[in-house]
Motif scaffolding. Structure first.
Motif, PDB file in Angstrom:
ATOM      1  N   SER A 141      -0.468   7.841  14.282  1.00 37.16           N
ATOM      2  CA  SER A 141       0.521   8.479  14.735  1.00 37.16           C
ATOM      3  C   SER A 141       1.833   7.917  14.414  1.00 37.16           C
ATOM      4  CB  SER A 141       0.467   8.936  16.201  1.00 37.16           C
ATOM      5  OG  SER A 141      -0.624   9.472  16.584  1.00 37.16           O
ATOM      6  N   THR A 142       2.020   6.777  14.783  1.00 42.64           N
ATOM      7  CA  THR A 142       3.260   5.896  14.197  1.00 42.64           C
ATOM      8  C   THR A 142       3.712   5.939  13.095  1.00 42.64           C
ATOM      9  OG1 THR A 142       2.916   4.706  16.466  1.00 42.64           O
ATOM     10  CG2 THR A 142       4.416   3.735  14.781  1.00 42.64           C
ATOM     11  N   ALA A 143       2.460   5.634  12.211  1.00 46.16           N
ATOM     12  CA  ALA A 143       2.563   5.544  10.663  1.00 46.16           C
ATOM     13  C   ALA A 143       3.225   7.002  10.296  1.00 46.16           C
ATOM     14  CB  ALA A 143       1.399   5.337  10.107  1.00 46.16           C
ATOM     15  N   LEU A 144       2.693   7.949  10.542  1.00 46.96           N
ATOM     16  CA  LEU A 144       2.916   9.402  10.008  1.00 46.96           C
ATOM     17  C   LEU A 144       4.294   9.893  10.494  1.00 46.96           C
ATOM     18  CD1 LEU A 144      -0.504  11.222  10.787  1.00 46.96           C
ATOM     19  CD2 LEU A 144       0.635  10.609   8.581  1.00 46.96           C
ATOM     20  N   PHE A 156      -1.990   1.734   8.562  1.00 47.41           N
ATOM     21  CA  PHE A 156      -0.505   2.008   8.767  1.00 47.41           C
ATOM     22  C   PHE A 156      -0.062   2.036   7.651  1.00 47.41           C
ATOM     23  CE2 PHE A 156       3.824   1.393   9.388  1.00 47.41           C
ATOM     24  CZ  PHE A 156       4.021   1.790  10.571  1.00 47.41           C
ATOM     25  N   GLY A 157      -0.288   1.240   6.586  1.00 46.53           N
ATOM     26  CA  GLY A 157       0.408   1.323   5.068  1.00 46.53           C
ATOM     27  C   GLY A 157       0.189   2.653   4.391  1.00 46.53           C
ATOM     28  N   ILE A 209       0.914  -1.346  -0.006  1.00 41.97           N
ATOM     29  CA  ILE A 209      -0.091   0.272   0.203  1.00 41.97           C
ATOM     30  C   ILE A 209       0.827   1.043   0.074  1.00 41.97           C
ATOM     31  CG2 ILE A 209      -1.723   1.135   1.402  1.00 41.97           C
ATOM     32  CD1 ILE A 209      -2.943  -1.446   2.000  1.00 41.97           C
ATOM     33  N   SER A 210       2.045   1.329   0.755  1.00 40.62           N
ATOM     34  CA  SER A 210       2.755   2.317   0.838  1.00 40.62           C
ATOM     35  C   SER A 210       3.648   2.536  -0.251  1.00 40.62           C
ATOM     36  CB  SER A 210       3.869   2.075   2.130  1.00 40.62           C
ATOM     37  OG  SER A 210       3.292   1.975   3.160  1.00 40.62           O
ATOM     38  N   THR A 211       3.650   1.537  -1.005  1.00 39.45           N
ATOM     39  CA  THR A 211       4.421   1.654  -2.506  1.00 39.45           C
ATOM     40  C   THR A 211       3.655   2.270  -3.296  1.00 39.45           C
ATOM     41  OG1 THR A 211       5.887  -0.443  -2.163  1.00 39.45           O
ATOM     42  CG2 THR A 211       5.390   0.475  -4.169  1.00 39.45           C
ATOM     43  N   GLY A 212       2.359   2.133  -3.136  1.00 36.09           N
ATOM     44  CA  GLY A 212       1.525   3.108  -4.194  1.00 36.09           C
ATOM     45  C   GLY A 212       1.535   4.304  -4.006  1.00 36.09           C
TER      46      GLY A 212
END
Length: 412
Positions: A370-373, A171-172, A121-124
């Motif tokens: 928060s952790t993801a950001l 998260f992603g 998802i983050s790769t997108g």
């Protein structure tokens, strides 16, 4: 003469070799207290569905850019197979640290594949901007932070194991958004950043793959698999119907927009992922699917026109309104469902207990975002150091920078 591009021969192969050597060493020595990897399990059919979804589905789903098809599918495959091995190591390490003895090998592998979805998802969000070295480093760092977030939710906020894994969408998406804000902004109206009918068709093919296998994704770790499958399918069906309806209503000429369909048909699966096995009435899952589709399509209008330019977010494949916003909806629904279940069990006599339950559920939700950001911003700064050979903005969204590609294919 074709233009000259930078060679990654001295970085990518050696980085992959080093990582694989470390993973092989870990597999050889193992960890004490972790049970046999080949323990019997009946979850292989669901695991195979999830494997198809992550590799085939998301690989084609990301093929939305006209000159970035090879990289979208190829790098997705590489990151998944590397990420799953790293996730298995992290899963076994968690078992070892908790002193557990009965972890089933296939269950550990299933959690690893589901966790690796955060990387996909983050790769997108950074699609076309990050080179292979940056993507591999991103995979390792993101998985470490995701497991750290899971451990906090599981240990301190008492979130059930299955629910802590399902925070993967949340998260992603927000890790990717924070990460992409650290990359230089591409030139306006860059020709390579647009899609073509062919690339859109491949992306929709990936969307259909993901849609078909999503019930297995939501049920693979559930204790009540039949209920999870039924609720997920109903939510997906309603979100798909609503996607076509809303796409025609929100378009200027009343025509369907493929970008809406690609994003909104998946919203129901994301929104119901937290509560799929806890919903006792199908109409609740259907309402979640409808609301997920609504916030996805309306969110795509508001975010792309208002918030993304102001916050300098270059969300290449729209992970915010495809996964982020429906995941927020699902997290809020999970709080409501959990509180209602607790209220029914206590006959609504212990309001302090209900408030305590809601506090911990909301805390887990806020902690994950928060952790993801924060970790996404940190990772973005790491990926832009000179050692990782960041791509110049003029080479964004270009297969030719990494692959042997004929000029006939490029011209198409």
């Amino acid at each position: 003469m074709p233009p000259r591009y930078r060679s990654f021969r001295c970085s990518v192969p050696w980085l992959i070799l080093l990582l694989q050597a470390l993973l092989l060493t870990r597999s050889f020595f193992g960890l004490p207290g972790v049970s046999d990897t080949y323990s019997p399990s009946n979850s292989y059919p669901e695991f195979q569905d999830v494997n198809h979804m992550v590799i085939f589905g998301f690989g084609f789903f990301l093929m939305v850019l006209r000159r970035y098809g090879f990289s979208s599918t190829g790098f997705n495959f590489l990151l998944v197979v590397l990420g799953v091995q790293c996730s298995v190591l992290a899963e076994d390490l968690l078992v070892f640290l908790r002193g557990q003895q009965n972890q089933v090998g296939m269950e550990s592998l299933a959690k690893a594949v589901v966790s690796t979805t955060a990387v996909v998802i983050s790769t997108g969000a950074v699609l076309g901007k990050a080179n292979p070295v940056q993507l591999i480093v991103m995979t390792l760092v993101e998985l470490i932070f995701f497991y750290m977030s899971r451990c906090i939710n599981r240990t301190f906020l008492k979130v059930p194991e299955q629910l802590s894994v399902m925070h993967v969408h949340l998260f992603g998406a927000y890790f990717g958004l924070a990460l992409t804000s650290r990359f230089p902004e591409p030139p306006p109206r860059l020709d390579k950043s647009r899609s073509t009918p062919k690339s859109e068709l491949f992306s929709v093919l990936g969307t259909v793959f993901v849609w078909v296998f999503w019930p297995s994704f939501n049920s693979i770790l559930a204790s009540s698999k039949k209920k999870a499958v039924l609720n997920t399918y109903l939510a997906l069906a309603v979100s798909a119907v609503a996607a076509f309806m809303l796409s025609a209503l929100t378009s200027k000429d009343g025509k369907f927009r493929m970008a809406h369909i690609r994003s909104a048909v998946l919203a129901g699966g994301v929104a119901v992922s937290y509560t799929a096995e806890h919903i006792h009435h199908p109409w609740i899952a259907m309402i979640l699917g409808l609301l997920g589709s609504v916030i996805t399509i309306l969110g795509s209008h508001c975010l792309q026109r208002c918030f993304n330019p102001a916050l300098k977010l270059q969300d290449t494949s729209g992970v915010h309104f495809t996964f982020g916003l429906p995941a927020v909806l699902g997290a809020v629904a999970a709080v409501v469902v959990h509180v209602v279940e607790e209220g029914i069990n206590t006959q609504w006599n212990d309001l302090s207990s209900l408030g305590y339950t809601a506090f911990f559920d909301i805390g887990a939700f806020c902690q994950t975002i928060s952790t993801a950001l924060i970790t996404g911003l940190i990772t973005g700064l790491i990926l832009n150091i000179r050692l990782l050979k960041a791509v110049h903005v003029s080479k964004y969204f270009d297969d030719q920078f990494y692959w042997e590609v004929s000029f006939k294919i490029i011209s198409e």
